[in-house]
Design an enzyme around this catalytic site. Structure first.
Site, PDB file in Angstrom:
ATOM      1  N   GLU B  49       0.881  -1.168   0.000  1.00  0.00           N
ATOM      2  CA  GLU B  49       0.000   0.000   0.000  1.00  0.00           C
ATOM      3  C   GLU B  49       0.914   1.212   0.000  1.00  0.00           C
ATOM      4  O   GLU B  49       1.658   1.440   0.953  1.00  0.00           O
ATOM      5  CB  GLU B  49      -0.889  -0.006   1.247  1.00  0.00           C
ATOM      6  CG  GLU B  49      -1.881  -1.150   1.240  1.00  0.00           C
ATOM      7  CD  GLU B  49      -2.627  -1.301   2.562  1.00  0.00           C
ATOM      8  OE1 GLU B  49      -2.729  -0.306   3.313  1.00  0.00           O
ATOM      9  OE2 GLU B  49      -3.085  -2.420   2.841  1.00  0.00           O
ATOM     10  N   ASP B  60      -4.323   9.463  10.737  1.00  0.00           N
ATOM     11  CA  ASP B  60      -2.991   8.943  11.026  1.00  0.00           C
ATOM     12  C   ASP B  60      -2.432   9.440  12.341  1.00  0.00           C
ATOM     13  O   ASP B  60      -2.600  10.591  12.730  1.00  0.00           O
ATOM     14  CB  ASP B  60      -2.023   9.319   9.892  1.00  0.00           C
ATOM     15  CG  ASP B  60      -2.290   8.483   8.654  1.00  0.00           C
ATOM     16  OD1 ASP B  60      -2.261   7.243   8.771  1.00  0.00           O
ATOM     17  OD2 ASP B  60      -2.558   9.062   7.588  1.00  0.00           O
TER      18      ASP B  60
END
Lengths: 399, 262
Positions: B49, B60
């Site tokens: 990814e 995140d």
């Protein structure tokens, strides 16, 4: 809720036309839905409105006055200027209107921990205040740059028992504080309610905050009818995220009143250091919403600037983006310097020291007033008081 | 047909679990990134990814925020990311996925993104801030030929799991803990309960589990309940402290793969 006819936004998908929506990580979808359900339920409940009205009246000091600004009116020698005095709210700004509403929501949702972001510190202080009153734990995210320039408000939050968490990522201002608050919410979603401070973020926040803030416009409508027997010709308010502006605009949508939002022009909109999102931004997806956004060619969010921490934000509430496209309101900008001069003007003509955010709305009168006639009525929203900004103002004026 | 789904299903037939590794494009170093990616695949990763950076990565934690920031400073944008992926594709047949936030994609142009992704050899995309509520409006048929991999989390209701499974293609990204990337597992039993619940409901896709998996033991614990795992922050963190040969990171990849097969 007092709402103009023919205006029924957001739609069922949380959109104002193409703006708004819910662009958030999957973890937040369920709490957002719970929040929306609870809000819709309470909004239909007269007891909830009674409770909020009572708090607004007895705790916050509403209704705030609509003051005829005689000195300012004489100074421009054109239309009649009135000031909506949100600076006289408890805690010193309109932010308490939303904080009180949302703390009641949080209690009903059974949440025990409150988080919020703050730029100028006014929302942080409002949230710390209602958390103290209702006995909930309070954590305020604030960019390091803002902690420095709004140190008095940092102390107020601490005195009120809140924990202020410094944010050192990105530009260390409101945008980054909001990112951190959202990350906290994703992590602690079970026991935590996030009190967003403006009409930004994912649905249902822009709607909920607007509705809690529209008490400003509802009062203005009644007060100006009483004072002048008619609606005003212009309403002027500053726009960062845009909550005080939406609050005063909302009851006047499609009423013939010209609605004017004033953005922070920073060092000037011909430089890269400004926050004139609606003037120079373009459609983007940011912090849960589709809205106008200041960004570079690659879709990276711009580092923006305003002397006013509360307006120092690269996005804007999605409903304002809709208002701009549909020409329901018009948007302009004034610079840091113009805001400082307006602060001095209002202080010396009216004896009212405005917050630097609100000073942007005052500053726009330099452009608007020459266009007006003596018969016209102009209402400016003084969204907050300037005590928090005295250091910044002192440094700028040099006396 | 989905190349990613086929690849994972083929592995499942021989009881092998897939290891998907997240890398931030151009991190830690733009010039050696393609070499790093190939080495990671050679050390046991089954899929990559590749994250394209965004200035405001909401989902995140600090580690991937940091790598995104470095990537932006290294001049990585979508165009550069496609160039890197194209070069990785020359060296592998394994599935390649691109992951990042909605705004850079919107800004690049939906059709242009989809076309450039396909021509670079990308098989699927993950955009964590586009939930199913926004799916139709956002993708709007532009991404034909690319898998759009959707996420479920412990707060996702059973009805939603079903709806998300229907819309997702490639696999179902099962976020094992509520939190940002790099979150710590607070207790594996709650995560495992959630994954078991998912397995009962999600019939269309294979499930890969991500978030909070950082070592061989974690991999071993989750392996029986899914068709594979996704590791991101642990790899990025390792790369931050690694030497130029990336030897520690490659050892980590091998260990994770070992955890999956034992």
């Amino acid at each position: 809720m007092s709402q103009s006819t023919n205006y029924n936004f957001p739609d069922d998908n949380g959109r104002f036309g193409k703006y708004g929506g819910k662009f958030v990580p999957e973890t937040l979808i369920t709490p957002l839905q719970e929040l929306e359900n609870m809000y819709n339920e309470l909004n239909e409940d007269p007891q909830f409105h009674d409770e909020l009205n009572k708090l607004n009246k007895e705790y916050s000091g509403r209704p705030t006055p609509l003051t005829f600004a005689e000195g300012l009116t004489n100074y421009f020698n054109r239309g009649k200027i009135y000031l909506k005095r949100e600076d006289l709210c408890h805690t010193g700004a309109h932010k308490i209107n939303n904080a009180l509403g949302q703390i009641l929501l949080a209690k009903k949702l059974g949440k025990t921990r409150i988080i919020a972001e703050t730029g100028a510190g006014q929302h942080g202080v409002a949230v710390a205040t209602v958390c103290a009153k209702f006995g909930l734990k309070c954590f305020i995210y604030m960019g390091e740059v803002d902690i420095e320039r709004q140190s008095l408000n940092v102390f107020r939050m601490k005195l009120l028992g809140a924990e202020v968490i410094p944010v050192s990522s990105g530009s260390k201002t409101l945008k980054d504080a909001t990112n951190e608050a959202i990350r906290d919410w994703v992590t602690n979603v079970k026991d935590t309610h996030y009190i967003i401070g403006s009409v930004v973020g994912p649905h249902p926040y822009p709607m909920i905050v607007r509705n809690f803030q529209s008490v400003i416009g509802i009062e203005v409508k009644e007060q100006i009818q009483k004072a002048e027997g008619r609606l005003p010709d212009y309403i002027v308010a500053c726009v960062g995220g845009g909550s005080n502006a939406i609050g005063i605009f909302f009851p006047f949508i499609n009423s013939g009143v010209k609605l004017i939002g004033v953005e922070a022009g920073g060092y000037g909109i011909n430089t890269s250091k400004h926050c004139a999102t609606l003037t120079l931004g373009r459609e983007g997806i940011f912090q849960g919403m589709k809205t106008y956004l200041l960004q570079n060619d690659e879709g990276q969010v711009s580092e923006v600037h305003s002397i006013s921490a509360g307006l120092d934000y690269p996005g804007v509430g999605p409903e304002h983006s809709f208002f701009k496209d549909e020409i329901i309101a018009d948007y302009f900008s004034v610079t840091d310097d113009e805001a400082i001069r307006a602060t001095e003007l209002l202080s010396q003509k009216e004896g009212i020291i405005p917050a630097l955010e609100s000073a942007h709305a005052i500053a726009y009168l330099d452009y608007l007033m020459p266009e007006t006639t003596k018969e016209e009525i102009i209402i400016v929203n003084v969204s907050g008081r300037g005590d928090k900004d005295l250091n910044t103002i002192k440094n700028s004026l040099g006396y | 047909m989905s190349i990613i789904a086929d690849y994972i299903s083929q592995k499942s037939k021989t009881n092998e679990k897939a290891l998907s590794v997240f890398l931030t494009a151009g991190f830690p170093n733009k010039d050696s990134f393609v070499d790093l990616a190939i080495k990671i695949l050679d050390s046991g990763a089954d899929m990559l990814e590749i994250g394209f950076p965004f200035s405001d990565p909401l989902a995140d934690g600090p580690v991937i925020q940091h790598s995104s920031q470095i990537a932006i400073e290294n001049g990585i944008n979508l165009k550069e990311t496609f160039n890197l992926v194209r070069k990785i594709r020359e060296g592998t047949e394994k599935p390649l996925i691109m992951m990042g936030y909605a705004n850079p994609v919107l800004s690049y142009g939906m059709n242009k993104f989809a076309n450039d992704a396909k021509s670079a050899g990308v098989n699927g995309v993950i955009i964590p801030d586009v939930p199913i509520e926004e799916y139709d409006n956002f993708f709007n048929g532009h991404f034909v030929g690319l898998d759009t991999i959707l996420l479920i989390t412990p707060t996702t209701s059973n009805d939603r799991i079903k709806a998300i499974d229907e819309k997702s293609s490639g696999f179902l990204y099962c976020v094992s803990v509520s939190g940002t990337t790099g979150a710590q597992q607070k207790g594996k039993s709650a995560s495992l309960d959630f994954i078991k619940r998912t397995n009962l409901i999600a019939k269309k896709n294979n499930t890969l589990v991500g978030f909070g998996i950082s070592n061989e033991n974690d991999a071993r614990a989750f392996a029986p309940y899914c068709q594979g795992i996704i590791v991101g922050s642990a790899v990025i963190k390792s790369l931050m402290n690694d030497d130029k040969s990336y030897s520690n990171t490659l050892k980590l990849i091998a260990a994770l793969k070992k955890g999956l097969s034992s």
